[in-house]
Design a protein around this motif. Structure first.
Motif, short mmCIF file in Angstrom:
data_model
loop_
_atom_site.label_atom_id
_atom_site.label_comp_id
_atom_site.label_asym_id
_atom_site.label_seq_id
_atom_site.Cartn_x
_atom_site.Cartn_y
_atom_site.Cartn_z
N ALA A 1 -6.81 -11.31 34.24
CA ALA A 1 -5.54 -11.95 34.56
C ALA A 1 -4.41 -11.31 33.76
O ALA A 1 -4.63 -10.58 32.79
N ASP A 2 -3.18 -11.58 34.20
CA ASP A 2 -1.98 -11.18 33.47
C ASP A 2 -1.38 -12.40 32.79
O ASP A 2 -1.64 -13.54 33.20
N PRO A 3 -0.55 -12.20 31.75
CA PRO A 3 0.01 -13.35 31.04
C PRO A 3 0.80 -14.27 31.96
O PRO A 3 1.57 -13.80 32.82
N ALA A 4 0.64 -15.58 31.78
CA ALA A 4 1.35 -16.54 32.63
C ALA A 4 2.75 -16.82 32.11
O ALA A 4 3.60 -17.30 32.83
N ASP A 5 2.99 -16.54 30.83
CA ASP A 5 4.32 -16.76 30.24
C ASP A 5 4.54 -15.72 29.15
O ASP A 5 3.74 -14.80 28.99
N ASP A 6 5.65 -15.87 28.43
CA ASP A 6 5.99 -14.86 27.42
C ASP A 6 5.67 -15.31 26.00
O ASP A 6 6.20 -14.78 25.03
N LYS A 7 4.76 -16.28 25.87
CA LYS A 7 4.38 -16.75 24.54
C LYS A 7 3.71 -15.62 23.76
O LYS A 7 2.81 -14.96 24.24
N VAL A 8 4.17 -15.42 22.54
CA VAL A 8 3.59 -14.37 21.70
C VAL A 8 2.27 -14.85 21.10
O VAL A 8 2.23 -15.83 20.39
N ILE A 9 1.18 -14.17 21.44
CA ILE A 9 -0.08 -14.40 20.74
C ILE A 9 -0.67 -13.09 20.26
O ILE A 9 -1.78 -13.05 19.76
N ALA A 10 0.10 -12.01 20.42
CA ALA A 10 -0.38 -10.70 19.99
C ALA A 10 0.80 -9.75 19.87
O ALA A 10 1.87 -10.00 20.44
N PRO A 11 0.63 -8.64 19.14
CA PRO A 11 1.68 -7.63 19.08
C PRO A 11 1.97 -7.06 20.47
O PRO A 11 1.15 -7.13 21.36
N GLY A 12 3.18 -6.52 20.63
CA GLY A 12 3.52 -5.85 21.86
C GLY A 12 3.96 -6.76 22.98
O GLY A 12 4.16 -6.32 24.11
N MET A 13 4.10 -8.04 22.70
CA MET A 13 4.52 -8.99 23.72
C MET A 13 5.97 -9.40 23.48
O MET A 13 6.57 -9.08 22.47
N LEU A 14 6.52 -10.16 24.42
CA LEU A 14 7.86 -10.68 24.25
C LEU A 14 7.88 -11.72 23.13
O LEU A 14 6.85 -12.27 22.76
N THR A 15 9.06 -12.00 22.63
CA THR A 15 9.17 -12.83 21.45
C THR A 15 9.16 -14.32 21.77
O THR A 15 9.86 -14.78 22.65
N SER A 16 8.36 -15.06 21.03
CA SER A 16 8.37 -16.52 21.09
C SER A 16 8.47 -17.01 19.66
O SER A 16 8.97 -16.31 18.79
N HIS A 17 7.99 -18.21 19.38
CA HIS A 17 8.14 -18.70 18.03
C HIS A 17 7.11 -19.76 17.68
O HIS A 17 6.54 -20.40 18.54
N TYR A 18 6.91 -19.89 16.37
CA TYR A 18 6.15 -21.02 15.84
C TYR A 18 7.15 -22.14 15.59
O TYR A 18 8.12 -21.96 14.86
N ALA A 19 6.95 -23.28 16.21
CA ALA A 19 7.92 -24.37 16.09
C ALA A 19 7.32 -25.53 15.29
O ALA A 19 6.33 -26.12 15.71
N PRO A 20 7.92 -25.88 14.16
CA PRO A 20 7.46 -27.06 13.43
C PRO A 20 7.88 -28.33 14.16
O PRO A 20 8.74 -28.29 15.05
N HIS A 21 7.30 -29.45 13.78
CA HIS A 21 7.65 -30.72 14.43
C HIS A 21 9.04 -31.19 14.03
O HIS A 21 9.76 -31.78 14.82
N ALA A 22 9.43 -30.94 12.81
CA ALA A 22 10.73 -31.40 12.32
C ALA A 22 11.87 -30.56 12.89
O ALA A 22 11.69 -29.39 13.25
N ARG A 23 13.05 -31.16 12.98
CA ARG A 23 14.24 -30.42 13.38
C ARG A 23 14.78 -29.67 12.16
O ARG A 23 14.84 -30.23 11.05
N LEU A 24 15.18 -28.42 12.37
CA LEU A 24 15.72 -27.62 11.27
C LEU A 24 17.24 -27.54 11.39
O LEU A 24 17.78 -27.21 12.45
N ARG A 25 17.94 -27.83 10.31
CA ARG A 25 19.39 -27.67 10.24
C ARG A 25 19.67 -26.44 9.39
O ARG A 25 19.51 -26.47 8.16
N LEU A 26 20.05 -25.35 10.05
CA LEU A 26 20.15 -24.06 9.37
C LEU A 26 21.46 -23.92 8.60
O LEU A 26 22.46 -24.57 8.90
N ASN A 27 21.42 -23.02 7.61
CA ASN A 27 22.60 -22.68 6.80
C ASN A 27 23.25 -23.92 6.19
O ASN A 27 24.47 -24.04 6.12
#
Length: 311
Positions: A206-232
């Motif tokens: 099969a080919d990837p169903a979405d762009d979630k990153v689970i390996a090098p060479g893929m499109l960028t996704s992210h690890y998301a914590p449960h809490a909301r982050l207020r940056l800067n």
């Protein structure tokens, strides 16, 4: 240094002490560091100038070593037995006691594993007896190196040891295939042909169903914590936890400083573990101190922005 017993001995010593070694493989030269050490892996990102923390492939000596790190289903075992050592990376779920650090995994619960087909690098992996994270040994955005001279010209003195094993036999990165339940998925084409894989597995991949990153060479996704982050953040609101850098903020129901002394490499090494600590504390919102957007700070800020995005 030319490949040989002396190079193997030096490489093992350097890797054990947290250093970086340019390793010859059949695909391209890799920039190797101890995959169990977040501090060592942070040096990879710093030297390559990567603008984001994508997961790195962990290189191991054999299937036995790989199974100490990840959970192999029937497809993964068949592929490993058929194509290792060789230019194929298998992405599998991690074991609960996975020794590969979170920075190398980009905080994910999956891991890309490979046994390279190079006698010198295999000897290093066997003697070291721990996984080695090794993306291509080049600056971010540059061509992947297929000779030791390529590495020296690009990364120079930033590498503690460059082992000259001659020109890479294949010269393109490994094929990456995910075995995470159900039909295996080709995440990145590379040195092992898709048709070969399908013949061995007796199934269409099969080919990837979405762009979630689970390996090098893929499109960028992210690890998301449960809490909301207020940056800067320059202040701390009632009920907020704090993710600090260099002691800029005070208070907070939970207070974690990525680097009390303001060192970006230390902050990178602590990033994913700190986000998990905040998750474990079950906080709702986190005030994140400003982090300089230079060097590794660019990658840290990239990851924090993605973690702060709606999810």
């Amino acid at each position: 240094m030319n490949a040989g017993p002396e190079a193997v001995e030096q490489a093992v010593e350097i890797l054990r002490s947290g250093g970086l070694v340019a390793l010859p493989t059949e695909t391209v030269y890799g920039l190797g560091a101890d995959a169990t050490s977040s501090e060592a892996v942070a040096r990879i990102f710093a030297l390559k100038g990567r603008p984001s923390f994508n997961p790195l492939i962990a290189h191991v000596a054999d299937i036995v070593a790989a199974e100490r790190i990840g959970v192999f289903d029937k497809y993964a075992l068949t592929l490993a037995r058929s194509f290792w050592p060789g230019p194929m990376t298998i992405v599998v779920p991690i074991r609960p006691d996975c020794p590969v650090c979170e920075l190398a995994r980009a905080g994910l619960d999956t891991i890309g594993l490979r046994v390279p087909a190079n006698a010198t690098t295999l000897a290093i992996l066997e003697q070291l007896d721990r996984p080695v994270a090794a993306p291509s040994a080049n600056s971010s955005g540059r061509l992947s190196p297929t000779t030791a001279d390529h590495v020296a010209a690009d990364l120079g003195n930033g590498v503690d040891l460059i082992i000259d094993g001659g020109a890479s036999r294949i010269g393109v990165e490994s094929t990456i295939i995910a075995c995470l339940g159900g039909t295996p998925v080709v995440l990145r084409p590379g040195g092992t042909q898709r048709e070969e894989l399908e013949v061995i597995l007796d199934t269409e991949l099969a080919d990837p169903a979405d762009d979630k990153v689970i390996a090098p060479g893929m499109l960028t996704s992210h690890y998301a914590p449960h809490a909301r982050l207020r940056l800067n953040a320059t202040d701390v609101k009632p009920g907020e936890a704090v993710l600090d850098f260099g002691g800029q903020l005070s208070g907070g129901v939970v207070h974690i400083d990525l680097s009390p002394d303001g060192f970006l490499e230390e902050a990178a090494a602590n990033l994913f573990a700190s986000l998990h600590q905040l998750d474990a504390a079950a906080v709702d919102q986190v005030a994140v101190a400003p982090i300089p957007n230079e060097g590794l700070g660019e990658a840290i800020n990239d990851r924090l922005r993605r973690a702060a995005a709606p999810h």
